[in-house]
Enzyme design. Structure first.
Site, PDB file in Angstrom:
ATOM      1  N   CYS A 110       1.250  -1.336   0.136  1.00 46.67           N
ATOM      2  CA  CYS A 110      -0.041  -0.177  -0.168  1.00 46.67           C
ATOM      3  C   CYS A 110       0.999   0.677  -0.307  1.00 46.67           C
ATOM      4  CB  CYS A 110      -0.869  -0.233   1.017  1.00 46.67           C
ATOM      5  SG  CYS A 110      -1.643  -1.249   1.412  1.00 46.67           S
ATOM      6  N   GLU A 134       0.963   0.076  -5.796  1.00 48.23           N
ATOM      7  CA  GLU A 134      -0.977   1.341  -4.804  1.00 48.23           C
ATOM      8  C   GLU A 134      -2.298   0.806  -6.393  1.00 48.23           C
ATOM      9  OE1 GLU A 134      -1.336   3.127  -2.474  1.00 48.23           O
ATOM     10  OE2 GLU A 134      -3.545   3.988  -3.640  1.00 48.23           O
ATOM     11  N   ARG A 139      -2.857   7.985  -7.407  1.00 48.25           N
ATOM     12  CA  ARG A 139      -1.969   7.837  -5.951  1.00 48.25           C
ATOM     13  C   ARG A 139      -0.701   6.900  -6.627  1.00 48.25           C
ATOM     14  NH1 ARG A 139      -3.104   9.600  -1.253  1.00 48.25           N
ATOM     15  NH2 ARG A 139      -2.204   8.028   0.091  1.00 48.25           N
ATOM     16  N   CYS A 232      -1.635   4.776  10.927  1.00 51.34           N
ATOM     17  CA  CYS A 232      -1.528   6.059  11.549  1.00 51.34           C
ATOM     18  C   CYS A 232      -2.472   6.155  12.366  1.00 51.34           C
ATOM     19  CB  CYS A 232      -0.921   6.542  10.589  1.00 51.34           C
ATOM     20  SG  CYS A 232      -2.434   6.497   9.281  1.00 51.34           S
TER      21      CYS A 232
HETATM   22  C1  LIG Z   1      -0.965   4.948   4.891  1.00 44.19           C
HETATM   23  S1  LIG Z   1      -1.689   4.694   3.154  1.00 44.19           S
HETATM   24  C2  LIG Z   1       0.288   4.957   2.574  1.00 44.19           C
HETATM   25  C3  LIG Z   1       1.098   5.411   2.979  1.00 44.19           C
HETATM   26  C4  LIG Z   1       2.749   5.142   2.257  1.00 44.19           C
HETATM   27  N1  LIG Z   1       2.798   3.829   2.086  1.00 44.19           N
HETATM   28  C5  LIG Z   1       3.495   5.928   2.084  1.00 44.19           C
HETATM   29  O1  LIG Z   1       5.135   5.806   3.240  1.00 44.19           O
HETATM   30  O2  LIG Z   1       3.566   7.370   2.140  1.00 44.19           O
HETATM   31  C6  LIG Z   1      -1.904   3.615   2.458  1.00 44.19           C
HETATM   32  C7  LIG Z   1      -2.427   3.817   0.789  1.00 44.19           C
HETATM   33  O3  LIG Z   1      -3.381   2.359   1.189  1.00 44.19           O
HETATM   34  C8  LIG Z   1      -3.894   2.492  -0.402  1.00 44.19           C
HETATM   35  N2  LIG Z   1      -5.152   1.377   0.015  1.00 44.19           N
HETATM   36  C9  LIG Z   1      -6.639   1.589  -0.384  1.00 44.19           C
HETATM   37  N3  LIG Z   1      -6.401   0.801  -0.172  1.00 44.19           N
HETATM   38  C10 LIG Z   1      -6.291  -0.817  -0.339  1.00 44.19           C
HETATM   39  C11 LIG Z   1      -6.289  -1.480  -0.720  1.00 44.19           C
HETATM   40  N4  LIG Z   1      -7.270  -2.787  -1.284  1.00 44.19           N
HETATM   41  N5  LIG Z   1      -5.092  -2.218  -1.250  1.00 44.19           N
HETATM   42  C12 LIG Z   1      -3.692  -2.107  -1.141  1.00 44.19           C
HETATM   43  N6  LIG Z   1      -3.594  -0.113  -0.947  1.00 44.19           N
HETATM   44  C13 LIG Z   1      -4.597  -0.039  -0.408  1.00 44.19           C
HETATM   45  C14 LIG Z   1      -4.536   3.694  -0.071  1.00 44.19           C
HETATM   46  O4  LIG Z   1      -4.928   4.314  -1.497  1.00 44.19           O
HETATM   47  C15 LIG Z   1      -3.144   4.653   0.174  1.00 44.19           C
HETATM   48  O5  LIG Z   1      -2.609   5.239  -0.575  1.00 44.19           O
END
Ligand SMILES: C[S@@+](CC[C@H](N)C(=O)[O-])C[C@H]1O[C@@H](n2cnc3c(N)ncnc32)[C@H](O)[C@@H]1O
Length: 457
Positions: A110, A134, A139, A232
């Site tokens: 993710c 991602e 994104r 987070c």
């Molecule tokens: C907490 S953020 C990640 C931040 C990133 N790791 C960073 O350090 O910059 C979580 C990410 O998971 C993505 N996400 C949403 N649904 C998801 C899914 N079903 N599977 C994997 N990733 C997903 C979101 O779009 C988002 O970009």
């Protein structure tokens, strides 16, 4: 700031009134600002000397520094040159917990916008394979741009749902990071909007999604591979309880201790099933250190993992590279070696032993060298940002104290004082910023249109 009432009630019940009061008081204070120096390009002391930023080490992250608002590092051209990544301080703890090594196969499931991916790649010293995934296309694009800016060459950026990757890569990775989408309670100070769509139902939805993502991550881990899970948020449903449920479901997973220092705290088993081993997980609290809220767990998989025979990605035949080689001879000081790979007319230099990416949606495959045009090769921005400046034959040297960098980043043409022609790398105090093409006494601007003026004035 205004916090949702039911969130406050819940946290008070969990923490007790005294601790909750200290915790809520942090929402009235300014948050700490952080940047992480990119060791692929520069050492912290060099950055401090060059930039004059007021940098103070973040005690729980190597290469992490607090800066002051007046430094405005996001507007500085060193940001565009990839000398650092602006990142919330507590978020920097996560990649160091996974601690990937050069040569390993690592998955960041993710990954957007790439804070942790860029930190993982730096620790891998651009060696081995990092798949940064991602599922949301916009994104994924931002992730890919950050990977490019930081000069990362061993990452494949994919735009897939975890289950599709799990079909493709069972038992494949040495290390997997799940930095899960979550209810974001730990980021209310950074992103006050997150507080407006918080609800108990949202926490439950996030927990259900995290459970699925973790299952796919488990499938992709090899035997004795390491998984790091982080959020987070403070919600136990997404933190200790998520890990307790995962351990019950997969008894072959072992919870590993995380070294705690600089006021990083133990996880709280009393908020889950009282299984004392959950103290091995880590929590970062805004009332105990200078950073926002984070939860981190580290696990090892002992059980067997089914795997699929993986072919390596096909290498381009040397006779398809003649225009690239001519460009390379005229522009670079060294011949690049490794596995070259065409995706349509785009040429990439793949990470070592890169698997066949088959039908996956690939946004970036290693180092994007450039595009084959009719009878000529045109370099990609990524190539300028991935090499040190002494590997380019022609340079146009700018300095941060000379405002011409602003014209360059706005896409303007720059004057030349010589008659040399051809691809030229524009540098800022010796660090590549992008391409220009010298002709007719001018340097035509090749700074990517989509990046122009971004983050400036
Ligand atoms: C907490 S953020 C990640 C931040 C990133 N790791 C960073 O350090 O910059 C979580 C990410 O998971 C993505 N996400 C949403 N649904 C998801 C899914 N079903 N599977 C994997 N990733 C997903 C979101 O779009 C988002 O970009």
């Amino acid at each position: 700031m205004a916090l949702p009432e039911s969130f406050m009630k819940k946290m008070t019940a969990l923490m007790g009134e005294d601790e909750a009061r200290t915790f809520f008081a942090t929402y009235e204070q300014d948050r700490a600002l952080g940047l992480r120096v990119n060791p692929l390009k520069i050492e912290p002391e060099q950055l401090r000397a060059l930039s004059g930023f007021h940098l103070q080490p973040i005690p729980f992250c190597s290469n992490g520094f607090y800066y002051q608002e007046e430094d405005a590092p996001g507007k500085h051209p060193y940001h565009q040159a990839g000398l650092y990544y602006i990142q919330e301080p507590s978020a920097m703890f996560v990649a160091d917990t996974l601690a990937p090594q050069p040569g390993e196969r690592v998955l960041d499931l993710c990954a957007a916008p790439g804070g942790k991916s860029t930190q993982l790649a730096a620790r891998m010293k651009n060696s081995g394979l990092l798949i940064a995934n991602e599922p949301y296309p916009k994104r994924a694009k931002a992730l890919s741009e950050n990977i490019e800016r930081m000069g990362i060459t061993n990452a494949v950026v994919t735009n897939e749902m975890p289950e599709r990757l799990a079909d493709y890569f069972p038992g494949y990775f040495d290390k997997v990071l799940v930095d899960a989408p979550c209810s974001g309670e730990g980021m209310f100070r950074k992103d006050p909007e997150a507080a407006t769509y918080w609800s108990p139902a949202h926490v439950a939805e996030c927990a259900a999604l995290q459970e699925h993502i973790l299952e796919d991550a488990y499938v992709m881990l090899r035997t004795e591979g390491t998984l790091v899970y982080s959020t987070c948020t403070f919600a136990p449903e997404e933190d200790e309880r998520m890990i307790a449920a995962l351990l019950k479901k997969h008894p072959d997973l072992e919870l590993l201790p995380i070294e705690k220092y600089a006021n990083v705290s133990d996880g709280r088993p009393q908020w889950a099933d009282d299984e004392q081993s959950l103290t091995k997980t880590a929590r970062l609290w805004p009332h105990l250190l200078r950073g926002e809220g984070h939860f981190v767990a580290k696990l090892r998989k002992h059980g067997s993992a089914s795997s699929r025979k993986q072919k390596n990605a096909a290498s381009a035949k040397e006779n398809t590279l003649s225009d690239y080689r001519a460009f390379e001879e005229q522009t670079l000081c060294e011949k690049l070696a490794g596995s070259f790979h065409w995706l349509g007319r785009q040429l990439f230099l793949l990470p070592n032993a890169c698997p066949d990416l088959g039908k996956l949606k690939v946004v970036r495959a290693g180092l994007h060298l450039g595009e084959q045009k009719k009878n000529r090769f045109e370099p990609n921005h990524a190539l300028a940002l991935a090499l040190l400046s002494d590997l380019f034959q022609n340079q146009y040297a700018l300095s941060a104290s000379d405002q011409r960098w602003d014209s360059y980043l706005r896409g303007e043409t720059l004057p030349l004082t010589h008659a040399r022609k051809g691809w030229t790398v524009v540098t800022i105090d010796g660090y590549p910023l992008g391409w220009g093409k010298a002709a007719g006494g001018q340097l035509k601007n090749s700074y990517p249109k989509g990046l122009r003026r971004r983050g400036l004035k």
